[in-house]
Design an enzyme around this catalytic site. Structure first.
Site, PDB file in Angstrom:
ATOM      1  CB  SER A   1      -0.936  -0.024   1.208  1.00  0.00           C
ATOM      2  OG  SER A   1      -1.959   0.927   1.067  1.00  0.00           O
ATOM      3  CG  ASN A   2      -0.352   4.696  -1.276  1.00  0.00           C
ATOM      4  OD1 ASN A   2      -1.061   5.406  -0.575  1.00  0.00           O
ATOM      5  ND2 ASN A   2      -0.812   4.123  -2.389  1.00  0.00           N
ATOM      6  CE1 TYR A   3       4.340   5.090   5.623  1.00  0.00           C
ATOM      7  CE2 TYR A   3       5.661   5.734   3.723  1.00  0.00           C
ATOM      8  CZ  TYR A   3       5.539   5.059   4.926  1.00  0.00           C
ATOM      9  OH  TYR A   3       6.593   4.357   5.414  1.00  0.00           O
TER      10      TYR A   3
END
Ligand code: CTP
Length: 216
Positions: A21-23
């Site tokens: 995923s990402n932030y």
């Protein structure tokens, strides 16, 4: 207007207990949705996994992966006057989902990834007459140049260029700065401020343009 907004990250499963995923926190997309309902628009929000409370009167559709987001967005895009893709869609997903948990054996483990569908580029290809398409450009370098390339590549009307990877703005922060760039090359710099205020500004500019189309 009927407005479709996407927000948050997507989650790409590797095995039953892990994902890529990402932030992205979803704060920018949710702030846009809130600003839009407050102005009386009909808003549908397609959101990846976030820990935010959706604004009242917004129709929320929760998704997990890029593929799920693509499916919902494609379906809802047909009736939208304005689409704002604020989601940080994962660019890659696991090439193969491991049915069982991957065991800790190798010192170095490689996982094969494959590209996800570019949802926004797809919308750009099937854009209806009069429909407005807005993307976000998340960049760590060459902000304006990279953002302008995305306008062309994805057939957008506007792009919101914003820097990511800095502590004081972007992704998880409550604040952000952005430069709005139009298809015609208009550039509007919006300084560092709360995502709530920034969302109101972005929406005001885009909706104004929707009612005053540029005649070529
Ligand atoms: N986007 C999308 N589908 C993807 C990837 C991105 O719809 N699979 C959308 C994002 O929601 C955003 C825009 O495309 O509105 C630009 O996303 P960004 O991450 O800045 O760029 P990418 O096109 O993914 O290219 P790169 O990561 O190489 O900068």
């Amino acid at each position: 207007m009927k407005i479709l907004i996407t927000a948050g990250p997507t989650r790409e499963k590797i095995d039953p207990v892990r994902y890529i995923s990402n932030y992205s926190s979803g704060k920018m997309g949710y702030a846009l949705a809130e600003a839009a309902v407050r102005k009386g628009h009909k808003v549908t929000l397609v959101s990846g996994p976030v820990s935010l409370v959706p604004p009242k009167s917004v129709k929320l559709i929760s998704v997990e992966s890029a593929a799920e987001m693509a499916c919902e967005v494609r379906r809802l895009a047909k009736s939208a006057d304005l689409i704002i893709m604020a989601a940080a869609v994962a660019d890659y997903t696991s090439a193969k989902f491991a049915k069982d948990k991957i065991k800790k054996k190798k010192a170095v483990l490689s996982i094969k990834l494959k590209k996800t569908e570019d949802i926004l580029a797809g919308l750009g290809k099937s854009k209806k007459k009069g429909q407005m398409l807005v993307g976000f450009a998340a960049e760590t370098s060459d902000l304006l140049r990279n953002a302008k390339l995305k306008i062309e590549k994805k057939n957008l009307d506007w792009i919101v260029a914003n820097e990511v990877g800095r502590k004081d703005r972007g992704f998880s922060s409550d604040n952000n700065a952005a430069t709005l760039i139009s298809r015609e090359g208009k550039k509007i710099v919006l300084p560092l401020q709360s995502k709530k205020l920034l969302a109101e500004e972005i929406l005001k500019i885009i909706v104004r343009q929707a009612f005053q189309p540029v005649i070529n």
